[in-house]
Design a protein around this motif. Structure first.
Motif, short mmCIF file in Angstrom:
data_model
loop_
_atom_site.label_atom_id
_atom_site.label_comp_id
_atom_site.label_asym_id
_atom_site.label_seq_id
_atom_site.Cartn_x
_atom_site.Cartn_y
_atom_site.Cartn_z
N UNK A 62 117.33 128.29 40.28
CA UNK A 62 117.14 129.41 39.37
C UNK A 62 115.73 129.56 38.83
N UNK A 63 115.68 130.33 37.77
CA UNK A 63 114.41 130.61 37.10
C UNK A 63 114.55 130.26 35.61
N UNK A 64 113.83 130.94 34.77
CA UNK A 64 113.78 130.66 33.32
C UNK A 64 115.17 130.76 32.68
N UNK A 65 115.91 131.80 32.99
CA UNK A 65 117.24 132.01 32.38
C UNK A 65 118.20 130.87 32.75
N UNK A 66 118.15 130.43 34.01
CA UNK A 66 119.01 129.33 34.45
C UNK A 66 118.60 128.01 33.79
N UNK A 67 117.31 127.84 33.59
CA UNK A 67 116.84 126.64 32.91
C UNK A 67 117.36 126.61 31.47
N UNK A 68 117.37 127.74 30.81
CA UNK A 68 117.90 127.85 29.45
C UNK A 68 119.39 127.49 29.43
N UNK A 69 120.16 128.05 30.38
CA UNK A 69 121.59 127.73 30.48
C UNK A 69 121.81 126.25 30.73
N UNK A 70 120.98 125.67 31.59
CA UNK A 70 121.05 124.24 31.93
C UNK A 70 120.94 123.39 30.66
N UNK A 71 119.90 123.64 29.87
CA UNK A 71 119.70 122.82 28.67
C UNK A 71 120.77 123.06 27.61
N UNK A 72 121.24 124.28 27.49
CA UNK A 72 122.32 124.58 26.54
C UNK A 72 123.60 123.85 26.94
N UNK A 73 123.90 123.85 28.23
CA UNK A 73 125.10 123.17 28.72
C UNK A 73 125.02 121.67 28.46
N UNK A 74 123.83 121.09 28.66
CA UNK A 74 123.67 119.65 28.37
C UNK A 74 123.92 119.35 26.90
N UNK A 75 123.44 120.22 26.02
CA UNK A 75 123.65 120.01 24.58
C UNK A 75 125.12 120.16 24.20
N UNK A 76 125.81 121.08 24.85
CA UNK A 76 127.24 121.23 24.58
C UNK A 76 128.00 119.99 25.03
N UNK A 77 127.60 119.42 26.16
CA UNK A 77 128.21 118.16 26.61
C UNK A 77 127.96 117.07 25.57
N UNK A 78 126.73 116.98 25.10
CA UNK A 78 126.36 115.95 24.13
C UNK A 78 127.19 116.10 22.83
N UNK A 79 127.33 117.33 22.37
CA UNK A 79 128.09 117.57 21.13
C UNK A 79 129.54 117.10 21.29
N UNK A 80 130.16 117.47 22.39
CA UNK A 80 131.57 117.10 22.61
C UNK A 80 131.72 115.62 22.92
N UNK A 81 130.92 115.14 23.85
CA UNK A 81 131.12 113.79 24.39
C UNK A 81 130.52 112.67 23.53
N UNK A 82 129.41 112.95 22.87
CA UNK A 82 128.74 111.91 22.10
C UNK A 82 129.02 111.97 20.61
N UNK A 83 129.48 113.11 20.12
CA UNK A 83 129.72 113.26 18.68
C UNK A 83 131.20 113.40 18.34
N UNK A 84 131.83 114.46 18.83
CA UNK A 84 133.21 114.75 18.42
C UNK A 84 134.22 113.79 19.06
N UNK A 85 134.14 113.59 20.37
CA UNK A 85 135.11 112.74 21.05
C UNK A 85 135.11 111.29 20.54
#
Length: 155
Positions: A62-85
């Motif tokens: 991808x390009x810039x937009x896909x890179x933004x989605x990539x980093x947002x998805x990683x943060x959502x994983x971190x929130x669920x997997x490292x904090x809430x779970x």
């Protein structure tokens, strides 16, 4: 199975498990424990194959937009997997606090799934060829089987 079909299959499984957990009562201590173990193992395997295989391929294609989605998805994983779970796993399943944390986890995961399926996967289908998606799917299936074997042995 192509990468997107595999990830959607995982999404359905985890959503079903989270729904069962959300519908359980404070009296269903054993059931809640069993569901939580299944959710933990399946989420860990799923997020790992996304982060190790699918996301990097998506970002590279991808390009810039896909890179933004990539980093947002990683943060959502971190929130669920490292904090809430982890907090949920330390919470007494016979309490309403457990119910609240289970609901928050479910909402986080559902939001993440919706974004992936509505945005990221649509872009991935445009950016990656059918052959690339099939190859990624094969890599992800093999890695997922390896992870689930390891996670179940550790449980």
């Amino acid at each position: 199975m192509d990468a997107i079909a595999l990830l959607k299959q995982d999404h359905k499984l985890v959503k079903d498990l989270l729904e069962q957990l959300a519908e359980s009562t404070t009296r269903a201590v054993k059931k809640r424990g069993d569901l939580l173990r299944q959710i933990h193992a399946n989420l860990k395997a799923h997020t790992t194959i996304e982060e190790e295989i699918f996301y990097p391929a998506f970002k590279a294609a991808g390009k810039k937009e896909e890179e933004k989605m990539y980093f947002e998805a990683l943060e959502e994983h971190r929130a669920a997997e490292d904090l809430v779970l982890p907090d949920l796993m330390k919470t007494n399943p016979a309490t309403e606090q457990f119910s609240g944390r289970a609901k928050v986890l479910k909402e986080l995961i559902e939001h993440h799934i919706e974004e992936e399926e509505q945005e990221m996967f649509k872009d991935a289908k445009k950016l990656l060829s059918r052959a690339e998606l099939n190859e990624l799917g094969a890599q992800m299936e093999a890695r997922k089987a390896q992870l689930l074997t390891k996670l179940k042995a550790a449980a």
